[in-house]
Design a protein around this motif. Structure first.
Motif, PDB file in Angstrom:
ATOM      1  N   ARG A  67       4.043   5.664  -4.853  1.00 20.52           N
ATOM      2  CA  ARG A  67       4.161   6.110  -7.235  1.00 20.52           C
ATOM      3  C   ARG A  67       3.553   7.166  -7.121  1.00 20.52           C
ATOM      4  N   LEU A  68       2.191   6.807  -6.835  1.00 28.67           N
ATOM      5  CA  LEU A  68       1.432   7.949  -6.823  1.00 28.67           C
ATOM      6  C   LEU A  68       1.621   9.332  -6.904  1.00 28.67           C
ATOM      7  N   VAL A  69       2.085   9.314  -5.711  1.00 29.57           N
ATOM      8  CA  VAL A  69       2.416  11.043  -5.334  1.00 29.57           C
ATOM      9  C   VAL A  69       3.824  11.189  -6.299  1.00 29.57           C
ATOM     10  N   SER A  70       4.171  10.106  -6.283  1.00 29.52           N
ATOM     11  CA  SER A  70       5.876  10.599  -7.197  1.00 29.52           C
ATOM     12  C   SER A  70       5.300  11.144  -8.983  1.00 29.52           C
ATOM     13  N   ARG A  71       4.096  10.818  -9.105  1.00 29.78           N
ATOM     14  CA  ARG A  71       3.304  11.979 -10.243  1.00 29.78           C
ATOM     15  C   ARG A  71       2.705  13.591 -10.189  1.00 29.78           C
ATOM     16  N   PHE A  72       2.435  13.032  -8.754  1.00 29.30           N
ATOM     17  CA  PHE A  72       1.706  14.554  -8.533  1.00 29.30           C
ATOM     18  C   PHE A  72       2.737  16.273  -9.108  1.00 29.30           C
ATOM     19  N   ARG A  73       1.959  16.837  -9.567  1.00 33.67           N
ATOM     20  CA  ARG A  73       2.825  17.584  -9.736  1.00 33.67           C
ATOM     21  C   ARG A  73       1.668  19.332  -9.461  1.00 33.67           C
ATOM     22  N   LYS A 131       1.615  13.022  12.812  1.00 29.56           N
ATOM     23  CA  LYS A 131       2.862  13.548  13.258  1.00 29.56           C
ATOM     24  C   LYS A 131       3.529  14.477  11.604  1.00 29.56           C
ATOM     25  N   LEU A 132       3.372  14.011  10.834  1.00 28.23           N
ATOM     26  CA  LEU A 132       4.127  14.618   9.659  1.00 28.23           C
ATOM     27  C   LEU A 132       3.718  16.307   9.239  1.00 28.23           C
ATOM     28  N   ARG A 133       2.209  15.938   9.790  1.00 26.36           N
ATOM     29  CA  ARG A 133       1.269  17.277   9.104  1.00 26.36           C
ATOM     30  C   ARG A 133       2.028  18.182  10.162  1.00 26.36           C
ATOM     31  N   GLU A 134       2.300  17.608  11.394  1.00 25.39           N
ATOM     32  CA  GLU A 134       2.683  19.199  12.862  1.00 25.39           C
ATOM     33  C   GLU A 134       3.520  19.240  12.484  1.00 25.39           C
ATOM     34  N   LEU A 135       4.439  18.085  11.906  1.00 21.89           N
ATOM     35  CA  LEU A 135       6.117  18.643  12.021  1.00 21.89           C
ATOM     36  C   LEU A 135       6.020  19.429  10.919  1.00 21.89           C
ATOM     37  N   LEU A 136       5.755  19.905   9.580  1.00 21.41           N
ATOM     38  CA  LEU A 136       5.269  20.865   9.038  1.00 21.41           C
ATOM     39  C   LEU A 136       4.605  22.582   9.216  1.00 21.41           C
ATOM     40  N   VAL A 137       3.568  22.006  10.266  1.00 24.07           N
ATOM     41  CA  VAL A 137       2.746  23.198  10.537  1.00 24.07           C
ATOM     42  C   VAL A 137       4.099  23.674  12.299  1.00 24.07           C
ATOM     43  N   ASN A 138       4.920  22.942  12.604  1.00 24.64           N
ATOM     44  CA  ASN A 138       6.127  23.311  13.329  1.00 24.64           C
ATOM     45  C   ASN A 138       7.174  24.296  12.613  1.00 24.64           C
ATOM     46  N   LEU A 139       7.214  23.356  11.895  1.00 22.58           N
ATOM     47  CA  LEU A 139       8.292  24.276  10.949  1.00 22.58           C
ATOM     48  C   LEU A 139       8.190  25.686  10.355  1.00 22.58           C
ATOM     49  N   ALA A 140       7.259  25.349  10.198  1.00 24.62           N
ATOM     50  CA  ALA A 140       6.342  26.734   9.400  1.00 24.62           C
ATOM     51  C   ALA A 140       6.196  27.599   9.792  1.00 24.62           C
ATOM     52  N   ILE A 199       1.378  -1.112   0.115  1.00 28.20           N
ATOM     53  CA  ILE A 199       0.189  -0.101  -0.248  1.00 28.20           C
ATOM     54  C   ILE A 199       0.958   1.089   0.218  1.00 28.20           C
ATOM     55  N   LEU A 200       2.187   1.251   0.793  1.00 27.04           N
ATOM     56  CA  LEU A 200       2.658   2.123   0.881  1.00 27.04           C
ATOM     57  C   LEU A 200       3.832   2.434  -0.517  1.00 27.04           C
ATOM     58  N   ALA A 201       4.100   1.279  -0.446  1.00 27.79           N
ATOM     59  CA  ALA A 201       4.973   1.395  -2.175  1.00 27.79           C
ATOM     60  C   ALA A 201       4.203   2.465  -3.078  1.00 27.79           C
ATOM     61  N   ASP A 202       2.308   1.644  -3.617  1.00 26.97           N
ATOM     62  CA  ASP A 202       1.688   2.045  -4.356  1.00 26.97           C
ATOM     63  C   ASP A 202       1.247   3.964  -4.231  1.00 26.97           C
ATOM     64  N   ALA A 203       0.919   3.828  -3.053  1.00 18.58           N
ATOM     65  CA  ALA A 203       0.725   5.933  -2.702  1.00 18.58           C
ATOM     66  C   ALA A 203       2.404   6.365  -2.968  1.00 18.58           C
ATOM     67  N   SER A 257      -6.174  10.502   2.978  1.00 20.64           N
ATOM     68  CA  SER A 257      -5.855   9.100   2.900  1.00 20.64           C
ATOM     69  C   SER A 257      -4.242   9.297   3.905  1.00 20.64           C
ATOM     70  N   PRO A 258      -4.001   8.669   4.710  1.00 19.14           N
ATOM     71  CA  PRO A 258      -2.919   9.076   4.961  1.00 19.14           C
ATOM     72  C   PRO A 258      -1.974   8.214   4.626  1.00 19.14           C
ATOM     73  N   ALA A 259      -2.251   7.603   4.040  1.00 14.35           N
ATOM     74  CA  ALA A 259      -0.483   6.888   3.397  1.00 14.35           C
ATOM     75  C   ALA A 259      -0.774   7.750   2.541  1.00 14.35           C
ATOM     76  N   ILE A 260      -1.104   8.769   1.447  1.00 15.71           N
ATOM     77  CA  ILE A 260      -0.679   9.648   0.900  1.00 15.71           C
ATOM     78  C   ILE A 260      -0.508  10.981   2.351  1.00 15.71           C
ATOM     79  N   VAL A 261      -0.766  11.097   2.340  1.00 13.89           N
ATOM     80  CA  VAL A 261      -0.281  11.687   3.929  1.00 13.89           C
ATOM     81  C   VAL A 261       1.766  12.089   3.737  1.00 13.89           C
ATOM     82  N   THR A 262       1.560  10.438   4.165  1.00 16.73           N
ATOM     83  CA  THR A 262       2.598   9.986   5.148  1.00 16.73           C
ATOM     84  C   THR A 262       3.984  10.383   3.345  1.00 16.73           C
ATOM     85  N   CYS A 263       3.209   9.546   2.350  1.00 16.95           N
ATOM     86  CA  CYS A 263       4.166   9.768   1.260  1.00 16.95           C
ATOM     87  C   CYS A 263       4.499  11.112   0.975  1.00 16.95           C
ATOM     88  N   LEU A 264       3.463  12.288   0.846  1.00 15.81           N
ATOM     89  CA  LEU A 264       3.475  13.776   0.868  1.00 15.81           C
ATOM     90  C   LEU A 264       4.239  14.319   1.444  1.00 15.81           C
TER      91      LEU A 264
END
Length: 575
Positions: free
Chosen positions: A10-16, A82-91, A4-8, A32-39
């Motif tokens: 690959r999908l995220v790598s095509r985002f523009r 946690k990734l979302r929180e990390l980015l919000v704190n960094l911002a 699931i994570l590998a598929d997510a 989608s938590p998997a998409i959020v993690t990869c993105l």
């Protein structure tokens, strides 16, 4: 799971995305938590590896009020959040550092600017980022974030150090100005309850020992204002030097500096019962009935029922951090977690139970604390160990620090900023946290006068500011004002539509008594002038409620350009 994570991935790598902002906003809106993690990992690498990415991170709007979307429960949900929180704190961190003003030269401006610019929250935010990295346990993220956070730490240290140095200069260069500073903590009770003047109300005076300004803003004040109404506004004061309990807290009770602490016989005393009694204008016999001071209330509540009757002035001292913090070796996150637990489980319930609507509540701290870091240690030589504390040298000539003395009998050489003193004979591991010196983290304390609220409510006020006249094609900013005149926090979803088409949306947390401004940018079009703003918000006891406002964009018709062909008139020139 790995599939699931590998598929997510690959999908995220095509985002523009059209911009870094689009990517960040997509991260917050993704369900989608998997998409959020990869993105999240992808964006982290892109943002922190370029100057433009870091600038975009710092410019990410409303990061301090951003309300992350809830995610469905999956094996990736915890990491995604946690990734979302990390980015919000960094911002947030990048935004504050990008906009940090230089330290003012006056004491009052220095204190107020430090707070209004959110510099007091830098240390705890950096500590939270380190804690998130520890919990994520992701080498790929660590390799990207750690070099960035190291450079951020250096910049934050530099800014905080400049403010601390200016504070030290203000005190050293004009000692009289400091001792007569109108916001010295000796003035708190005069300002808030006119100490010394007769009054009829019952007054509670609560000291949260060792409470720092970051803890106050993060969780103490947000919880207090839901149940208590502020009379006036929260004020910031400076603790009396050196910032230790036996000096700063006693000076608060006495309303005077140490040289003027006198009992009823005009003899010097450090007895806070006598000093506070005199400060309140009570006679020696009268004070036995009218004043009751209880220390270590957090211990007494577990052992016995507190008895304040028949006292009019009732003082509770809660040891939030002062004693145990000297032995605590955990991070600032852990320290704040302990303080929060003590406040929520001990202090706040006592206030709700004891303070009545007709009572006055004065709440303050006596000092803050700082973290001792090895690189700022100065080993003291030639001075007896009993004269040396981490943040000052007492009653012994010393070339470092700021000289502090109120009567020339006792004197201290007080450390400024992060500097601290190590005794000649080192015994055991040094403390990680302490207080007593000159730094904004130790000296700046909040004070407020409150009354208990009789009801809890949300009162949302939504307004669209007048839109000036414009012509087709002009850039137009629609300014929306949102205010919560109620007493409790509400969660708000804002949408803005132009001629029925969604052009902007935002989610935020709006505590009681606070406001928020939202701006939406559009291009003037005479065919689309109707603006509709909707605010859906939560209210106590019910699911939600919606407020709507409309406005018309005044687009001035310029008319079509008419061109006239005059070439036929050329035939008349020869006539």
């Amino acid at each position: 799971t790995s599939t699931i994570l590998a598929d997510a991935d690959r999908l995220v790598s095509r985002f523009r995305f059209g911009s870094y902002m689009d990517g960040l906003n997509s991260l917050m809106e993704e369900s989608s938590p998997a998409i959020v993690t990869c993105l999240g990992k992808l964006l982290m690498g892109q943002l922190l590896s370029s100057k433009e990415g870091v600038q975009a991170l710092g410019a990410w709007p409303k990061k301090e009020q951003r309300l992350p979307e809830k995610l469905p429960k999956t094996p990736y949900t915890t990491k995604a959040l946690k990734l979302r929180e990390l980015l919000v704190n960094l911002a947030w961190l990048q935004f504050v550092l990008d906009n940090a003003p230089p330290p003012p030269t006056s004491l009052l401006d220095l204190v107020n600017t430090y707070h209004s610019s959110n510099l007091h929250l830098l240390e705890i935010t950096i500590a939270q980022i380190h804690d998130l990295l520890r919990l994520l346990k992701d080498d790929e993220i660590n390799n990207v974030v750690k070099p960035f956070i190291e450079s951020i730490q250096h910049k934050a240290d530099s800014i905080i150090s400049e403010y601390d140095k200016n504070l030290g200069k203000c005190i050293a260069n004009d000692w009289a100005n400091y001792t007569h500073f109108p916001r010295l903590n000796t003035q708190i009770l005069r300002d808030l309850i006119q100490a010394g003047s007769p009054r009829k109300e019952r007054v509670w005076i609560v000291v949260l020992d060792g409470l720092r300004l970051d803890s106050w803003d993060r969780f103490v004040w947000p919880e207090l204002r839901e149940s208590f109404e502020v009379e006036g506004e929260v004020q910031l004061y400076l603790a009396t030097l050196p910032t230790v309990t036996d000096i700063s807290r006693v000076a608060f009770f006495a309303g005077k500096l140490p040289a003027y602490w006198r009992d009823y016989s005009n003899h010097y005393t450090t007895d806070h019962n006598v000093l506070l009694s005199r400060h309140l204008g009570l006679g020696k016999k009268e004070s036995k009935d009218k004043l009751k001071i209880l220390g270590r209330v957090e211990e007494k509540t577990e052992q016995t029922e507190l008895d304040f009757d028949p006292a009019q002035y009732r003082v509770m001292i809660f040891n939030l951090s002062d004693e145990w913090i000297h032995h605590e070796q955990g991070s600032l996150v852990r320290v704040n977690d302990i303080i929060r637990e003590k406040f929520e489980k001990i202090v706040f319930p006592e206030l709700l139970y004891r303070v009545q609507p007709d009572d006055i509540l004065v709440l303050t701290s006596d000092h803050g604390f700082i973290e001792l870091r090895k690189e700022f240690m100065h080993k003291v030589e030639g001075i007896p160990d009993e004269n040396v504390s981490y943040r000052y040298v007492k009653d012994f000539p010393f070339e470092r620090g700021v000289r502090v003395s109120y009567d020339d009998k006792k004197q201290w050489a007080v450390a400024v900023g992060n500097e601290w003193f190590q005794r000649q004979k080192k015994k055991g591991k040094p403390a990680r946290y302490t207080h007593g010196g000159i730094s904004i983290a130790e000296m700046v304390i909040p004070a407020v006068r409150l009354r208990k609220r009789t009801k809890k409510e949300v009162a949302l006020v939504l307004m669209i500011e007048d839109i000036p006249e414009c012509t087709p094609g002009d850039p137009v900013t629609v300014s929306i004002q949102l205010r919560n005149d109620g007493t409790v926090t509400t969660y708000v979803s804002l949408t803005c539509r132009l001629a029925g088409r969604l052009i902007g949306e935002e989610e935020l947390v709006l505590p009681g008594g606070t406001s928020h401004q939202w701006s939406v940018s559009i291009t003037a079009d005479p065919k689309a002038t109707q603006v509709m703003v909707s605010a859906k918000y939560t209210i106590p006891g019910k699911k939600s409620k919606t407020e709507k406002r409309q406005a018309v964009i005044p687009v001035k018709e310029t008319g079509a350009k008419i061109e006239i062909d005059t070439s036929a008139l050329d035939d008349f020139e020869d006539m």
